[in-house]
Design a protein around this motif. Structure first.
Motif, PDB file in Angstrom:
ATOM      1  N   GLY A  57      36.416  41.365  43.108  1.00  4.20           N
ATOM      2  CA  GLY A  57      37.788  41.429  44.046  1.00  4.20           C
ATOM      3  C   GLY A  57      37.457  42.631  44.803  1.00  4.20           C
ATOM      4  O   GLY A  57      36.643  43.067  45.243  1.00  4.20           O
ATOM      5  N   ILE A  58      38.245  42.319  46.201  1.00  9.72           N
ATOM      6  CA  ILE A  58      38.114  43.243  47.988  1.00  9.72           C
ATOM      7  C   ILE A  58      39.387  43.997  47.632  1.00  9.72           C
ATOM      8  O   ILE A  58      40.661  43.931  47.513  1.00  9.72           O
ATOM      9  CB  ILE A  58      37.900  42.330  48.546  1.00  9.72           C
ATOM     10  CG1 ILE A  58      36.590  41.530  48.106  1.00  9.72           C
ATOM     11  CG2 ILE A  58      37.776  43.325  50.220  1.00  9.72           C
ATOM     12  CD1 ILE A  58      36.359  40.260  50.030  1.00  9.72           C
ATOM     13  N   VAL A  59      39.097  45.465  48.210  1.00  9.73           N
ATOM     14  CA  VAL A  59      40.466  46.005  48.105  1.00  9.73           C
ATOM     15  C   VAL A  59      40.122  46.158  49.704  1.00  9.73           C
ATOM     16  O   VAL A  59      39.138  47.410  50.145  1.00  9.73           O
ATOM     17  CB  VAL A  59      40.303  47.613  47.125  1.00  9.73           C
ATOM     18  CG1 VAL A  59      41.376  48.694  47.649  1.00  9.73           C
ATOM     19  CG2 VAL A  59      40.245  47.350  46.113  1.00  9.73           C
ATOM     20  N   VAL A  89      42.363  42.160  46.463  1.00 10.07           N
ATOM     21  CA  VAL A  89      43.542  42.193  45.578  1.00 10.07           C
ATOM     22  C   VAL A  89      44.222  43.225  45.742  1.00 10.07           C
ATOM     23  O   VAL A  89      45.098  43.568  44.867  1.00 10.07           O
ATOM     24  CB  VAL A  89      42.757  42.022  43.958  1.00 10.07           C
ATOM     25  CG1 VAL A  89      41.756  41.106  43.859  1.00 10.07           C
ATOM     26  CG2 VAL A  89      41.564  43.582  44.499  1.00 10.07           C
ATOM     27  N   GLY A  90      44.390  44.101  46.296  1.00  4.97           N
ATOM     28  CA  GLY A  90      45.257  44.580  46.794  1.00  4.97           C
ATOM     29  C   GLY A  90      44.870  45.920  47.379  1.00  4.97           C
ATOM     30  O   GLY A  90      43.757  46.128  48.525  1.00  4.97           O
ATOM     31  N   THR A  91      45.838  47.130  48.687  1.00  2.64           N
ATOM     32  CA  THR A  91      44.957  48.090  48.976  1.00  2.64           C
ATOM     33  C   THR A  91      44.534  49.049  48.515  1.00  2.64           C
ATOM     34  O   THR A  91      44.630  49.598  47.533  1.00  2.64           O
ATOM     35  CB  THR A  91      46.395  48.161  50.546  1.00  2.64           C
ATOM     36  OG1 THR A  91      47.388  49.044  49.355  1.00  2.64           O
ATOM     37  CG2 THR A  91      47.244  47.499  50.785  1.00  2.64           C
ATOM     38  N   THR A  92      44.290  49.888  49.154  1.00  4.75           N
ATOM     39  CA  THR A  92      43.175  50.680  49.069  1.00  4.75           C
ATOM     40  C   THR A  92      44.328  51.825  47.903  1.00  4.75           C
ATOM     41  O   THR A  92      43.751  53.264  47.286  1.00  4.75           O
ATOM     42  CB  THR A  92      42.850  51.623  50.618  1.00  4.75           C
ATOM     43  OG1 THR A  92      43.627  51.606  51.122  1.00  4.75           O
ATOM     44  CG2 THR A  92      41.021  51.209  50.999  1.00  4.75           C
ATOM     45  N   THR A 143      27.618  43.733  36.254  1.00  4.03           N
ATOM     46  CA  THR A 143      28.584  45.191  35.736  1.00  4.03           C
ATOM     47  C   THR A 143      29.502  44.934  37.185  1.00  4.03           C
ATOM     48  O   THR A 143      29.382  44.557  38.005  1.00  4.03           O
ATOM     49  CB  THR A 143      28.006  46.379  36.349  1.00  4.03           C
ATOM     50  OG1 THR A 143      27.013  46.944  35.493  1.00  4.03           O
ATOM     51  CG2 THR A 143      29.374  47.147  36.488  1.00  4.03           C
ATOM     52  N   ALA A 144      31.051  44.367  36.551  1.00  4.22           N
ATOM     53  CA  ALA A 144      31.892  44.400  37.799  1.00  4.22           C
ATOM     54  C   ALA A 144      31.799  45.525  38.783  1.00  4.22           C
ATOM     55  O   ALA A 144      31.767  46.316  38.682  1.00  4.22           O
ATOM     56  CB  ALA A 144      33.114  43.945  36.972  1.00  4.22           C
ATOM     57  N   LEU A 145      32.033  44.595  40.272  1.00  3.10           N
ATOM     58  CA  LEU A 145      31.866  45.788  40.533  1.00  3.10           C
ATOM     59  C   LEU A 145      33.289  45.638  42.003  1.00  3.10           C
ATOM     60  O   LEU A 145      33.820  44.204  42.256  1.00  3.10           O
ATOM     61  CB  LEU A 145      30.901  45.312  42.226  1.00  3.10           C
ATOM     62  CG  LEU A 145      30.647  46.768  43.095  1.00  3.10           C
ATOM     63  CD1 LEU A 145      30.479  47.501  42.602  1.00  3.10           C
ATOM     64  CD2 LEU A 145      29.462  46.369  44.356  1.00  3.10           C
ATOM     65  N   LEU A 146      33.844  46.495  42.569  1.00  5.63           N
ATOM     66  CA  LEU A 146      35.041  46.514  43.791  1.00  5.63           C
ATOM     67  C   LEU A 146      34.753  46.904  44.644  1.00  5.63           C
ATOM     68  O   LEU A 146      33.834  47.366  45.252  1.00  5.63           O
ATOM     69  CB  LEU A 146      36.434  46.734  43.072  1.00  5.63           C
ATOM     70  CG  LEU A 146      37.390  46.518  41.847  1.00  5.63           C
ATOM     71  CD1 LEU A 146      38.280  47.974  41.957  1.00  5.63           C
ATOM     72  CD2 LEU A 146      38.035  45.160  42.535  1.00  5.63           C
ATOM     73  N   ILE A 147      34.746  46.151  46.169  1.00  7.91           N
ATOM     74  CA  ILE A 147      34.690  46.439  47.556  1.00  7.91           C
ATOM     75  C   ILE A 147      35.656  46.613  47.767  1.00  7.91           C
ATOM     76  O   ILE A 147      36.160  46.454  48.172  1.00  7.91           O
ATOM     77  CB  ILE A 147      33.525  45.462  48.098  1.00  7.91           C
ATOM     78  CG1 ILE A 147      31.801  44.919  46.889  1.00  7.91           C
ATOM     79  CG2 ILE A 147      33.465  45.795  49.668  1.00  7.91           C
ATOM     80  CD1 ILE A 147      31.491  43.663  48.133  1.00  7.91           C
ATOM     81  N   VAL A 148      35.814  48.757  48.406  1.00 10.34           N
ATOM     82  CA  VAL A 148      36.620  48.864  49.715  1.00 10.34           C
ATOM     83  C   VAL A 148      36.399  49.037  51.041  1.00 10.34           C
ATOM     84  O   VAL A 148      35.009  49.257  51.066  1.00 10.34           O
ATOM     85  CB  VAL A 148      36.745  49.759  48.869  1.00 10.34           C
ATOM     86  CG1 VAL A 148      38.259  50.599  49.688  1.00 10.34           C
ATOM     87  CG2 VAL A 148      36.855  50.339  47.554  1.00 10.34           C
ATOM     88  N   GLY A 149      36.528  48.222  51.849  1.00  8.69           N
ATOM     89  CA  GLY A 149      36.541  47.983  52.737  1.00  8.69           C
ATOM     90  C   GLY A 149      37.362  47.116  53.674  1.00  8.69           C
ATOM     91  O   GLY A 149      38.291  46.082  53.479  1.00  8.69           O
TER      92      GLY A 149
END
Length: 612
Positions: free
Chosen positions: A173-175, A192-195, A145-151
């Motif tokens: 990607g990381i947000v 890949v970008g901001t929150t 499963t593809a996963l984005l990490i926010v932090g």
């Protein structure tokens, strides 16, 4: 297991053999570099003669640094530092051996060249092996499963190290909350970008799962949780330490309501508490309630020999008995249906078991219900019940008595709050009367999921399709989880000195309307489907809860999240317990509300009914 053990031993031998071959090559290449690739015959012979010594000494140095225990596939910067230390030991050992052998004219510059070559070859081989392993793993990511990490970058780095190589997740990607991080790369994964762009990023990358790497209580976690809960995004969190004991640490969990708390979770000093409670007898009143039952669970896990549980509800005490018997079969549990209003009954139970600690959680706590038609019940249970149990603690020789109080006892505007403030004063009175027993009280805020709290109410309203009723758009409360509340009570009971009141550092308050919106979104619905209706403040209800009265301050304790309340001397003056008891009895079964409130104001001068 035996087969796996053999396979692992064979793998170590293969990698050790690879190290030996690279060390031997490095020794020969060091000579060639020293003589510009035109090595004289005598030095070639010297290199071959000393080769076994160089290889052996280097392997000894690497073994001393435990380099052979490294897993090549997961080599890290810490492993490279360990490798460098092993190479240094190996070079020093080689220098010592060659010098002892006294080879005439030996070129000493070979030693540093040899060390650098060994470090470069061994580190390069490990890095190459890890890269190949990660590429093989990446090719198998089709089922993940593809996963984005926010932090932040630091938080994302820690999260990626934790889940790297696990089955089921592939970080795409990381947000970051910081705009300057965009386009940077971390462990080959791009920011890949901001929150603020999280929704668009998820759609562009076709990702539905988002891992919140920020710690519980952080502002970033709360913002993302409130904005994106209930959307098409599947918000996930790293498991808690307690969760790790039961499942693999990389088993990500869904975000939960307690992630909204504006602070880090309460952490117990488990070693100190185990030493305090292990092998002891503990008594808990109100044991069938949400807080009392959790107190029983927390105390039982610290190895008490006897746990005495009392509650007025037969059904609640039966359910508790079944649960604790299954969870702690070795513990001696004793379960009583008993009312704290009956002094003789509580005293008989306490004299039978002689508890070392008594936790008093029995109380009426529903503010509107106690405000009208049930005022006398709040006084009889919350005040007289506390007086009875506190007196029993002194009479049976308990070492400690702990009252579960509430933030509503501060500058109370309700009967329930005033009754709990009076209960605190009762405890301080008993502290003066029974100096051999330590009496403390603990104030905490609203408890997520406890009986009478807003969460069960909102949940049932959402299940019916709404509306969700909130009293005021600006009403705020401090929240904690049921386990946190129980842990706080136990920790304060251990730390407290007689007559003290403790409060928890509760962090930031939460708007009740935000809580309602979050619950609606977590249920998979929208506010259009389940509307929120504002009904106005109820009798006795405050817009903002307080932790300290006007004449109170706090000071730190040895626990970072617990503070002790400091009061003006005149407010700690003891009560006449007999007079208090006689007054409540004289009120009768159906007292005139105004008479009851006037008398209560005499005992709790800071009590101000809302609107007065």
């Amino acid at each position: 297991m035996t087969v796996n053990g053999l396979h692992w031993s064979r793998g170590i031998l293969v990698f050790a053999l690879a190290d030996v071959l690279m060390i031997a090559l490095a020794w020969m290449v060091a000579f060639w570099l020293r003589f510009n690739f035109e090595m004289p015959d005598e030095y070639r012979a010297m290199a071959l003669d000393t080769l076994p010594w160089a290889v052996g000494c280097m392997m000894i140095g690497l073994s001393l640094a435990r380099v052979q225990r490294q897993a090549w596939r997961y080599v890290s910067l810490a492993d490279v530092r360990q490798l460098a230390w092993g190479v240094l030991l190996g070079v020093l050992a080689t220098v010592a051996c060659v010098m002892v052998l006294r080879y005439p004219g030996f070129a000493r510059s070979v030693f540093p060249i040899f060390g650098l070559l060994v470090l470069a070859m061994l580190a390069g081989a490990r890095a190459t092996w890890r890269s190949l392993a990660e590429k093989r793993h990446a090719r198998s990511d089709s089922g993940q499963t593809a996963l984005l990490i926010v932090g932040t970058l630091e938080e994302a780095d820690q999260a990626m190290r934790t889940i790297k190589g696990t089955q089921g997740w592939h970080v795409v990607g990381i947000v970051s909350p910081q705009g300057q991080d965009v386009s940077q790369s971390l462990q080959n994964v791009k920011v890949v970008g901001t929150t603020l762009e999280l929704g668009r990023i998820a759609r562009d990358l076709n990702v539905r799962s988002v891992l919140l790497a920020s710690p519980p209580g952080s502002q970033l976690r709360r913002e993302v949780l409130l904005r994106w809960s209930g959307s098409e995004l599947n918000l996930l969190s790293m498991p808690t330490a307690e969760h790790w004991l039961n499942v693999p640490a990389t088993d990500l969990r869904r975000v939960e309501l307690e992630d909204l708390l504006g602070r880090s979770p309460v952490v117990l000093d488990a070693g100190d508490l185990a030493e305090w409670l292990s092998g002891q007898t503990v008594m808990i009143t109100g044991a069938g309630g949400s807080i009392g039952a959790e107190l029983c669970r927390q105390v039982a896990r610290f190895g008490v020999s006897h746990l005495v549980c009392a509650d007025v509800s037969e059904a609640a005490i039966y359910t508790l008995e079944q649960e604790l018997h299954m969870a702690h079969p070795e513990m001696q549990g004793h379960y009583f249906t008993a009312n704290v209003r009956e002094h003789e009954r509580i005293l008989a139970i306490a004299n039978q078991f002689k508890p070392v600690v008594i936790f008093h959680a029995a109380a009426y706590k529903h503010v509107p219900l106690m405000e009208e038609s049930n005022e006398i019940e709040a006084l009889r249970t919350n005040v007289l019940g506390t007086l009875n149990v506190a007196r029993v603690a002194g009479e049976c020789g308990a070492r400690r008595f702990v009252l579960v109080s509430t933030d509503k006892a501060v500058n109370p505007t309700s009967i329930m709050g005033a009754s709990k403030r009076l209960a605190e004063r009762v405890v301080q009175t008993m502290a003066a009367q029974y100096p051999s027993t330590e009496y403390v009280a603990v104030r905490f805020g609203n408890v997520l999921g406890s009986s009478g709290s807003v969460v069960p109410l909102f949940t049932s309203q959402i299940a019916r399709g709404g509306p969700v009723t909130v009293t005021h758009p600006e009403i705020v409360r401090y929240f904690m989880t049921i386990p946190e509340a129980a842990q706080l009570v136990v920790q304060a009971g251990r730390l407290g000195q007689s007559g003290q009141i403790y409060v928890l550092d509760m962090g930031e308050p939460v708007k009740i309307v935000e809580l309602a919106r979050l619950l609606i979104r977590l249920s998979g619905r929208t506010e259009t489907e389940v509307p929120i209706v504002f009904t106005g403040l109820r009798p006795g209800e405050k817009l903002f809860e307080e932790w300290l009265a006007n004449d109170e301050t706090t000071s730190a304790t040895s626990h970072p999240q617990l503070r002790v309340v400091r009061q003006e001397a005149h407010t700690v003056a003891t009560l006449d317990a007999r007079s208090l008891q006689e007054w409540i009895v004289r009120l009768g079964a159906a007292p005139v509300p105004a008479v009851l409130r006037d008398g209560l104001h005499g005992y709790v001068p800071e009590y101000r009914p809302r609107g007065v």
